[in-house]
Design a protein around this motif. Structure first.
Motif, PDB file in Angstrom:
ATOM      1  N   GLN A 283       0.850  -1.176   0.000  1.00 14.31           N
ATOM      2  CA  GLN A 283       0.000   0.000   0.000  1.00 14.31           C
ATOM      3  C   GLN A 283       0.890   1.232   0.000  1.00 14.31           C
ATOM      4  O   GLN A 283       1.866   1.308   0.747  1.00 14.31           O
ATOM      5  N   LEU A 284       0.556   2.192  -0.857  1.00 13.29           N
ATOM      6  CA  LEU A 284       1.372   3.380  -1.048  1.00 13.29           C
ATOM      7  C   LEU A 284       0.571   4.632  -0.728  1.00 13.29           C
ATOM      8  O   LEU A 284      -0.600   4.727  -1.093  1.00 13.29           O
ATOM      9  N   GLN A 285       1.204   5.589  -0.089  1.00 15.61           N
ATOM     10  CA  GLN A 285       0.570   6.875   0.164  1.00 15.61           C
ATOM     11  C   GLN A 285       0.851   7.815  -1.006  1.00 15.61           C
ATOM     12  O   GLN A 285       1.951   7.840  -1.565  1.00 15.61           O
ATOM     13  N   ALA A 286      -0.171   8.588  -1.377  1.00 17.11           N
ATOM     14  CA  ALA A 286      -0.029   9.552  -2.472  1.00 17.11           C
ATOM     15  C   ALA A 286      -0.934  10.752  -2.210  1.00 17.11           C
ATOM     16  O   ALA A 286      -1.906  10.656  -1.457  1.00 17.11           O
ATOM     17  N   ARG A 287      -0.609  11.867  -2.858  1.00 13.92           N
ATOM     18  CA  ARG A 287      -1.430  13.065  -2.739  1.00 13.92           C
ATOM     19  C   ARG A 287      -2.021  13.401  -4.108  1.00 13.92           C
ATOM     20  O   ARG A 287      -1.338  13.318  -5.133  1.00 13.92           O
ATOM     21  N   VAL A 288      -3.305  13.777  -4.096  1.00 16.62           N
ATOM     22  CA  VAL A 288      -3.982  14.127  -5.344  1.00 16.62           C
ATOM     23  C   VAL A 288      -3.397  15.426  -5.893  1.00 16.62           C
ATOM     24  O   VAL A 288      -3.412  16.470  -5.233  1.00 16.62           O
ATOM     25  N   HIS A 289      -2.881  15.347  -7.123  1.00 17.90           N
ATOM     26  CA  HIS A 289      -2.245  16.496  -7.782  1.00 17.90           C
ATOM     27  C   HIS A 289      -3.193  17.153  -8.783  1.00 17.90           C
ATOM     28  O   HIS A 289      -3.179  18.377  -8.961  1.00 17.90           O
ATOM     29  N   ASP A 290      -4.025  16.348  -9.445  1.00 19.96           N
ATOM     30  CA  ASP A 290      -4.982  16.861 -10.419  1.00 19.96           C
ATOM     31  C   ASP A 290      -6.042  15.783 -10.651  1.00 19.96           C
ATOM     32  O   ASP A 290      -5.786  14.600 -10.413  1.00 19.96           O
ATOM     33  N   THR A 291      -7.227  16.175 -11.113  1.00 13.77           N
ATOM     34  CA  THR A 291      -8.299  15.208 -11.339  1.00 13.77           C
ATOM     35  C   THR A 291      -9.102  15.571 -12.576  1.00 13.77           C
ATOM     36  O   THR A 291      -9.159  16.729 -12.988  1.00 13.77           O
ATOM     37  N   ALA A 292      -9.728  14.555 -13.165  1.00 20.95           N
ATOM     38  CA  ALA A 292     -10.702  14.724 -14.239  1.00 20.95           C
ATOM     39  C   ALA A 292     -11.732  13.606 -14.081  1.00 20.95           C
ATOM     40  O   ALA A 292     -11.679  12.840 -13.121  1.00 20.95           O
ATOM     41  N   SER A 293     -12.662  13.488 -15.017  1.00 20.51           N
ATOM     42  CA  SER A 293     -13.740  12.516 -14.852  1.00 20.51           C
ATOM     43  C   SER A 293     -13.263  11.073 -14.937  1.00 20.51           C
ATOM     44  O   SER A 293     -13.881  10.179 -14.363  1.00 20.51           O
ATOM     45  N   THR A 294     -12.154  10.812 -15.635  1.00 22.71           N
ATOM     46  CA  THR A 294     -11.701   9.431 -15.832  1.00 22.71           C
ATOM     47  C   THR A 294     -10.284   9.186 -15.346  1.00 22.71           C
ATOM     48  O   THR A 294      -9.738   8.111 -15.573  1.00 22.71           O
ATOM     49  N   TRP A 295      -9.673  10.151 -14.697  1.00 21.30           N
ATOM     50  CA  TRP A 295      -8.316   9.941 -14.191  1.00 21.30           C
ATOM     51  C   TRP A 295      -8.021  10.837 -12.996  1.00 21.30           C
ATOM     52  O   TRP A 295      -8.678  11.852 -12.782  1.00 21.30           O
ATOM     53  N   ILE A 296      -7.011  10.404 -12.231  1.00 24.59           N
ATOM     54  CA  ILE A 296      -6.514  11.172 -11.089  1.00 24.59           C
ATOM     55  C   ILE A 296      -4.992  11.146 -11.160  1.00 24.59           C
ATOM     56  O   ILE A 296      -4.392  10.067 -11.263  1.00 24.59           O
ATOM     57  N   ASP A 297      -4.354  12.295 -11.123  1.00 25.79           N
ATOM     58  CA  ASP A 297      -2.895  12.352 -11.060  1.00 25.79           C
ATOM     59  C   ASP A 297      -2.469  12.328  -9.595  1.00 25.79           C
ATOM     60  O   ASP A 297      -2.949  13.141  -8.785  1.00 25.79           O
ATOM     61  N   LEU A 298      -1.576  11.398  -9.274  1.00 25.30           N
ATOM     62  CA  LEU A 298      -1.187  11.146  -7.893  1.00 25.30           C
ATOM     63  C   LEU A 298       0.306  11.362  -7.706  1.00 25.30           C
ATOM     64  O   LEU A 298       1.132  10.771  -8.405  1.00 25.30           O
TER      65      LEU A 298
END
Length: 212
Positions: free
Chosen positions: A22-37
């Motif tokens: 399990q990895l920790q990540a922070r949300v950098h950007d989002t859209a309807s079909t993807w999340i940049d982590l």
């Protein structure tokens, strides 16, 4: 049932690689079909393996503990890069179909604690604020120590300090009962969605129970 929402910018989430890590990540950007982590911890799974696997992203908020399934890939702007290794500080794209699964409602997300809390009896002019300890924190209730005067049915305003660097979580609680161990169990009768989200997120991060 209310519509479930995905994580928002700057939220800290957990990437679950099934039966591996399990990895920790922070949300950098989002859209309807993807999340940049943005990765906050270094993976042990190789890039070749992790991009062939279905992974999940778990996140907590006012709606409870949720999960969304998908795959990790490079962002389009990074596709030209030759990957030798990857780790903390890199941003990956999590691609998904938008289906969010509720794993636990707020009432079922809880963790042991030892947090400072200040309570004040609601509507009592002669009552003074009392500082004590919160020994369990959840999305729907708290357990408190050191309130010998509290009785079932009474309401108290409270300020709960999860982190000395952050503003207190504030609201109103309703005393339900006193448990056999002497701790007071109280439900959250008034709290903003933002502060409930903070409690659920804290409890999920500190809970010993993890969902694989």
């Amino acid at each position: 049932m209310d519509t479930l929402h995905g994580p928002t910018l700057t939220d800290v989430v957990t990437i679950v690689v099934p039966q591996r890590e399990q990895l920790q990540a922070r949300v950098h950007d989002t859209a309807s079909t993807w999340i940049d982590l943005l990765l906050l911890s270094a993976p042990r799974t190789s890039w070749a393996q992790i991009t062939r696997m279905q992974v999940s992203v778990q996140f907590a908020g006012a709606q409870g503990l949720c999960r969304i399934m998908g795959h990790l890939a490079h962002r389009p702007q990074d596709a030209h890069l030759r990957v030798v290794g990857y780790g903390t500080g890199e941003t990956l794209r999590f691609e998904h179909r938008g289906h969010i699964q509720l794993l636990r409602r707020p009432a079922l997300v809880s963790a042991q604690a030892n947090a400072r809390i200040v309570v004040l009896r609601s509507g009592a002019r002669d009552h003074v604020a009392v500082e004590t300890r919160c020994v369990a924190i959840g999305g729907a209730e708290l357990r408190l120590a050191g309130l010998p005067f509290a009785a079932a049915g009474q309401t108290f305003g409270f300020d709960l300090f999860l982190d000395p660097r952050e503003p207190a979580v504030s609201g109103e609680l309703l005393v339900e009962r006193r448990d056999a161990d002497g701790f007071v169990r109280a439900t959250l009768s008034r709290i903003t969605a933002h502060d409930r989200s903070r409690l659920v997120h804290w409890a999920a991060e500190h809970s010993t129970r993890r969902v694989a």
